[in-house]
Design an enzyme around this catalytic site. Structure first.
Site, mmCIF file in Angstrom:
data_model
loop_
_atom_site.group_PDB
_atom_site.id
_atom_site.type_symbol
_atom_site.label_atom_id
_atom_site.label_comp_id
_atom_site.label_asym_id
_atom_site.label_seq_id
_atom_site.Cartn_x
_atom_site.Cartn_y
_atom_site.Cartn_z
ATOM 1 N N ALA A 123 5.302 21.373 88.364
ATOM 2 C CA ALA A 123 6.115 20.523 89.241
ATOM 3 C C ALA A 123 7.445 21.160 89.607
ATOM 4 C CB ALA A 123 6.371 19.178 88.545
ATOM 5 N N GLU A 124 7.594 22.453 89.352
ATOM 6 C CA GLU A 124 8.895 23.088 89.555
ATOM 7 C C GLU A 124 9.407 22.953 90.986
ATOM 8 O OE1 GLU A 124 7.699 24.699 85.671
ATOM 9 O OE2 GLU A 124 6.684 24.076 87.506
ATOM 10 N N LEU A 125 8.553 23.234 91.968
ATOM 11 C CA LEU A 125 9.027 23.174 93.353
ATOM 12 C C LEU A 125 9.382 21.750 93.765
ATOM 13 C CD1 LEU A 125 8.161 26.150 93.475
ATOM 14 C CD2 LEU A 125 7.330 25.713 95.783
ATOM 15 N N ALA A 127 10.764 19.693 91.881
ATOM 16 C CA ALA A 127 12.090 19.449 91.311
ATOM 17 C C ALA A 127 13.157 20.345 91.921
ATOM 18 C CB ALA A 127 12.049 19.665 89.794
ATOM 19 N N GLY A 128 12.746 21.277 92.785
ATOM 20 C CA GLY A 128 13.709 22.101 93.498
ATOM 21 C C GLY A 128 14.153 23.353 92.791
#
Length: 245
Positions: A123-125, A127-128
């Site tokens: 989910a990194e992207l 979360a920015g």
């Protein structure tokens, strides 16, 4: 923070750090120390306490700590993942619930992954924040050509979806997960320890070479992006959306 137990020479490491075993500086620092403490064990089983294996990076600590915290956190993240990935003995993940973002990478760093329920994914992207080199290459080793879709899609997979791409090796009922993980770990111990360690070293060579080549240029950019004021604002909004604010 990380509980240890011995089961017939197999070290069972249980993440016990808050309600979802979020990855913060203290927990990540404890990972290589704990692995060193169980170096004589025949194998390792890694699992989580409560409802999650690990819900990933403690983003609130990233926001609250700002750049000084991030400067310590990112190297600790890489060292923890490398320590698990490079552990010479068999390592089995017993994924007992959600394994998201850094929690997904933690599971992917293990040799074999069993999962009972929950979701798993990157989910990194969403979360920015971008991937540091080490977690990215560990995931590339685990899932190969589907990595692009996992990173750019930032989605969650069910155990069956994860098994279909090789991220999970076996789906097990929750009450049988621990026993199945011990059985898998014991089975991996059939090979002589030095042969197992060398074979693992050979299999990991492409990932290690990519890490060595990429880190000098990529990781400073990762640090800059994680430390940016814009990132802090995005993370605050992301955390608010998770709370339903």
């Amino acid at each position: 923070m990380i509980e240890t137990a011995d089961h017939d020479g197999i070290a069972v490491l249980t993440l016990n750090h808050g309600p979802v075993n979020a990855l913060d500086l203290e927990l990540l620092t404890a990972v290589p120390d704990t692995l060193a403490a169980v170096a004589d064990a025949r194998a390792v089983v890694l699992t989580g306490s409560g409802r999650s294996f690990s819900a990933g990076v403690d983003l609130k600590r990233i926001v609250d700590g700002g750049p000084p915290y991030v400067e310590k956190f990112l190297p600790a993240l890489s060292l923890a993942m490398l320590g698990l990935f490079g552990h010479p003995k068999p390592v089995v993940a017993a994924v007992n619930g959600h394994a998201l973002a850094g929690g997904c990478v933690l599971a992917a760093a293990c040799d074999i992954r069993l999962m009972s329920h929950g979701t798993i994914g990157l989910a990194e992207l969403a979360a920015g924040v971008p991937f540091p080199t080490v977690p990215l290459e560990i995931m590339r080793h685990a899932v190969g050509p589907v990595l692009d879709a996992m990173v750019l899609g930032a989605g969650r997979l069910s155990p069956h979806q994860a098994a279909s791409i090789g991220l999970v090796h076996e789906i097990v009922e929750p009450d049988a997960l621990f026993t199945a993980a011990l059985r898998r770990a014991d089975g991996l111990c059939a090979a002589p320890p030095d042969v197992y360690a060398f074979s693992k070293h050979q299999l990991h060579r492409p990932a290690r070479e990519h890490i060595a080549a990429a880190r000098p240029s990529e990781d400073p950019q990762v640090l800059e992006l994680w430390s940016a004021g814009r990132t802090a604002r995005i993370l605050r909004d992301y955390l608010a959306s998770l709370r339903g604010d």
